[in-house]
Motif scaffolding. Structure first.
Motif, PDB file in Angstrom:
ATOM      1  N   UNK A  48      41.220   3.450   1.553  1.00  0.00           N
ATOM      2  CA  UNK A  48      40.115   3.125   2.459  1.00  0.00           C
ATOM      3  C   UNK A  48      39.336   1.910   1.969  1.00  0.00           C
ATOM      4  N   UNK A  49      39.096   1.810   0.672  1.00  0.00           N
ATOM      5  CA  UNK A  49      38.376   0.652   0.136  1.00  0.00           C
ATOM      6  C   UNK A  49      39.159  -0.641   0.382  1.00  0.00           C
ATOM      7  N   UNK A  50      40.485  -0.574   0.278  1.00  0.00           N
ATOM      8  CA  UNK A  50      41.304  -1.763   0.532  1.00  0.00           C
ATOM      9  C   UNK A  50      41.262  -2.170   1.999  1.00  0.00           C
ATOM     10  N   UNK A  51      40.999  -1.208   2.891  1.00  0.00           N
ATOM     11  CA  UNK A  51      40.987  -1.496   4.332  1.00  0.00           C
ATOM     12  C   UNK A  51      39.599  -1.835   4.867  1.00  0.00           C
ATOM     13  N   UNK A  52      38.573  -1.809   4.022  1.00  0.00           N
ATOM     14  CA  UNK A  52      37.218  -2.084   4.512  1.00  0.00           C
ATOM     15  C   UNK A  52      37.106  -3.471   5.151  1.00  0.00           C
ATOM     16  N   UNK A  78      41.366   3.730  12.901  1.00  0.00           N
ATOM     17  CA  UNK A  78      40.127   4.444  12.608  1.00  0.00           C
ATOM     18  C   UNK A  78      40.317   5.956  12.715  1.00  0.00           C
ATOM     19  N   UNK A  79      41.139   6.398  13.686  1.00  0.00           N
ATOM     20  CA  UNK A  79      41.384   7.833  13.834  1.00  0.00           C
ATOM     21  C   UNK A  79      42.173   8.385  12.639  1.00  0.00           C
ATOM     22  N   UNK A  80      43.125   7.601  12.142  1.00  0.00           N
ATOM     23  CA  UNK A  80      43.913   8.037  10.987  1.00  0.00           C
ATOM     24  C   UNK A  80      43.030   8.169   9.748  1.00  0.00           C
ATOM     25  N   UNK A  81      42.168   7.191   9.514  1.00  0.00           N
ATOM     26  CA  UNK A  81      41.252   7.287   8.378  1.00  0.00           C
ATOM     27  C   UNK A  81      40.293   8.462   8.545  1.00  0.00           C
ATOM     28  N   UNK A 100      39.122  12.030   6.203  1.00  0.00           N
ATOM     29  CA  UNK A 100      37.741  12.212   5.775  1.00  0.00           C
ATOM     30  C   UNK A 100      36.948  10.942   5.593  1.00  0.00           C
ATOM     31  N   UNK A 101      37.478   9.790   6.027  1.00  0.00           N
ATOM     32  CA  UNK A 101      36.740   8.532   5.904  1.00  0.00           C
ATOM     33  C   UNK A 101      35.912   8.339   7.170  1.00  0.00           C
ATOM     34  N   UNK A 102      34.623   8.070   7.006  1.00  0.00           N
ATOM     35  CA  UNK A 102      33.751   7.890   8.164  1.00  0.00           C
ATOM     36  C   UNK A 102      32.882   6.650   8.005  1.00  0.00           C
ATOM     37  N   UNK A 103      32.553   6.034   9.132  1.00  0.00           N
ATOM     38  CA  UNK A 103      31.621   4.917   9.178  1.00  0.00           C
ATOM     39  C   UNK A 103      30.225   5.497   9.399  1.00  0.00           C
ATOM     40  N   UNK A 104      29.213   4.905   8.785  1.00  0.00           N
ATOM     41  CA  UNK A 104      27.859   5.403   8.984  1.00  0.00           C
ATOM     42  C   UNK A 104      26.886   4.231   8.927  1.00  0.00           C
ATOM     43  N   UNK A 105      25.642   4.519   9.319  1.00  0.00           N
ATOM     44  CA  UNK A 105      24.590   3.510   9.359  1.00  0.00           C
ATOM     45  C   UNK A 105      24.154   3.251  10.790  1.00  0.00           C
ATOM     46  N   UNK A 164      30.800   2.953   4.603  1.00  0.00           N
ATOM     47  CA  UNK A 164      31.951   3.854   4.704  1.00  0.00           C
ATOM     48  C   UNK A 164      31.893   4.840   3.538  1.00  0.00           C
ATOM     49  N   UNK A 165      32.246   6.082   3.820  1.00  0.00           N
ATOM     50  CA  UNK A 165      32.183   7.114   2.798  1.00  0.00           C
ATOM     51  C   UNK A 165      33.190   8.217   3.108  1.00  0.00           C
ATOM     52  N   UNK A 166      33.508   8.963   2.068  1.00  0.00           N
ATOM     53  CA  UNK A 166      34.274  10.195   2.206  1.00  0.00           C
ATOM     54  C   UNK A 166      33.321  11.362   1.955  1.00  0.00           C
ATOM     55  N   UNK A 167      33.862  12.542   1.874  1.00  0.00           N
ATOM     56  CA  UNK A 167      33.007  13.716   1.699  1.00  0.00           C
ATOM     57  C   UNK A 167      32.252  13.673   0.380  1.00  0.00           C
ATOM     58  N   UNK A 168      32.877  13.099  -0.654  1.00  0.00           N
ATOM     59  CA  UNK A 168      32.298  13.182  -1.988  1.00  0.00           C
ATOM     60  C   UNK A 168      31.778  11.861  -2.552  1.00  0.00           C
ATOM     61  N   UNK A 169      32.040  10.743  -1.894  1.00  0.00           N
ATOM     62  CA  UNK A 169      31.614   9.477  -2.491  1.00  0.00           C
ATOM     63  C   UNK A 169      31.377   8.427  -1.418  1.00  0.00           C
ATOM     64  N   UNK A 170      30.511   7.468  -1.762  1.00  0.00           N
ATOM     65  CA  UNK A 170      30.244   6.327  -0.885  1.00  0.00           C
ATOM     66  C   UNK A 170      31.212   5.211  -1.273  1.00  0.00           C
ATOM     67  N   UNK A 171      32.025   4.772  -0.296  1.00  0.00           N
ATOM     68  CA  UNK A 171      32.981   3.699  -0.566  1.00  0.00           C
ATOM     69  C   UNK A 171      32.288   2.342  -0.540  1.00  0.00           C
ATOM     70  N   UNK A 172      31.378   2.179   0.410  1.00  0.00           N
ATOM     71  CA  UNK A 172      30.519   1.001   0.455  1.00  0.00           C
ATOM     72  C   UNK A 172      29.227   1.372   1.145  1.00  0.00           C
ATOM     73  N   UNK A 173      28.116   1.042   0.512  1.00  0.00           N
ATOM     74  CA  UNK A 173      26.826   1.341   1.120  1.00  0.00           C
ATOM     75  C   UNK A 173      26.619   0.496   2.375  1.00  0.00           C
ATOM     76  N   UNK A 174      25.918   1.068   3.335  1.00  0.00           N
ATOM     77  CA  UNK A 174      25.602   0.314   4.552  1.00  0.00           C
ATOM     78  C   UNK A 174      24.606  -0.789   4.208  1.00  0.00           C
ATOM     79  N   UNK A 175      24.900  -2.000   4.637  1.00  0.00           N
ATOM     80  CA  UNK A 175      24.035  -3.147   4.346  1.00  0.00           C
ATOM     81  C   UNK A 175      23.084  -3.326   5.518  1.00  0.00           C
ATOM     82  N   UNK A 176      21.787  -3.232   5.226  1.00  0.00           N
ATOM     83  CA  UNK A 176      20.809  -3.109   6.296  1.00  0.00           C
ATOM     84  C   UNK A 176      19.599  -3.994   6.062  1.00  0.00           C
TER      85      UNK A 176
END
Length: 210
Positions: free
Chosen positions: A112-116, A144-147, A151-156, A191-203
């Motif tokens: 997921x991190x490689x696909x960000x 996006x559906x496969x990720x 358990x990979x989700x977009x947020x923010x 982007x994050x999984x259930x247990x970790x933040x892959x990249x924080x939302x930049x706001x």
């Protein structure tokens, strides 16, 4: 003619068995009522039988007790060793399952991190209306559906409370319209999984006026 009672001879005592009487045996073995086969004695029964045999052979009672104690101690040590081995195996199975799950989650996070960067391009294209239709829109949705299934989700989103654990503030301002630090604009989604933040939302963040 009246039968006379048999009187023990000089070589036969009152408690001796007559020669014509067959010897009798008492079978104390346990028989399986289902199969009719002789059951194997349990370890405890084997210890008791060995002690009885030693006592019947003319040994002292203390020797028989000592033998029984030694055999019982050996049995208890064997049972303790079996219990410890079973506990070690159960711990190994549990630890292996945990390690496999952790390895799976690390693999998902690495992909997921490689696909960000690709996901960022998809989001920008969607914001500019380039994903309204066509094959590229279908590919983006499938990716996006496969990720999401892993358990990979977009947020923010604008308006949510700023949380430094999941947000990265790139812009900052003040306003009387808010009472707590609030996300004013999402510059790049997180982007994050259930247990970790892959990249924080930049706001962009707006704080209440002092």
């Amino acid at each position: 003619m009246t039968d006379q009672p048999t009187t023990p001879g000089p070589e036969q005592g009152p408690g001796d068995t007559p020669e014509n009487e067959a010897p009798r045996f008492t079978d104390k073995r346990r028989i399986d009522p289902e199969t009719g086969q002789v059951r194997e004695p349990t370890p405890e029964e084997a210890v008791i039988a060995e002690a009885e045999a030693a006592a019947a052979g003319g040994g002292e009672a203390s020797d028989a007790q000592r033998l029984a104690d030694e055999r019982l101690e050996e049995l208890q040590r064997a049972q303790a060793a079996h219990y410890n081995l079973e506990q070690q195996y159960n711990a190994y199975v549990k630890r292996s399952k945990t390690e496999v799950l952790a390895a799976h989650e690390r693999g998902v996070a690495a992909v997921a991190e490689a696909l960000i960067p690709v996901l960022d391009d998809i989001e920008l294209a969607r914001q500019h209306g380039d994903l309204a239709e066509g094959p590229f829109a279908s590919i983006a949705e499938k990716l996006e559906a496969t990720l999401g299934r892993f358990g990979v989700e977009r947020y923010g989103a604008a308006g949510e409370e700023f949380d430094p654990a999941v947000h990265e503030a790139l812009m900052h301002s003040h306003s009387a319209d808010v009472t707590t630090s609030t996300v004013q604009m999402v510059l790049q989604p997180g982007y994050r999984t259930k247990d970790r933040v892959l990249r924080a939302a930049r706001v962009a963040v707006v704080d209440p006026e002092a």
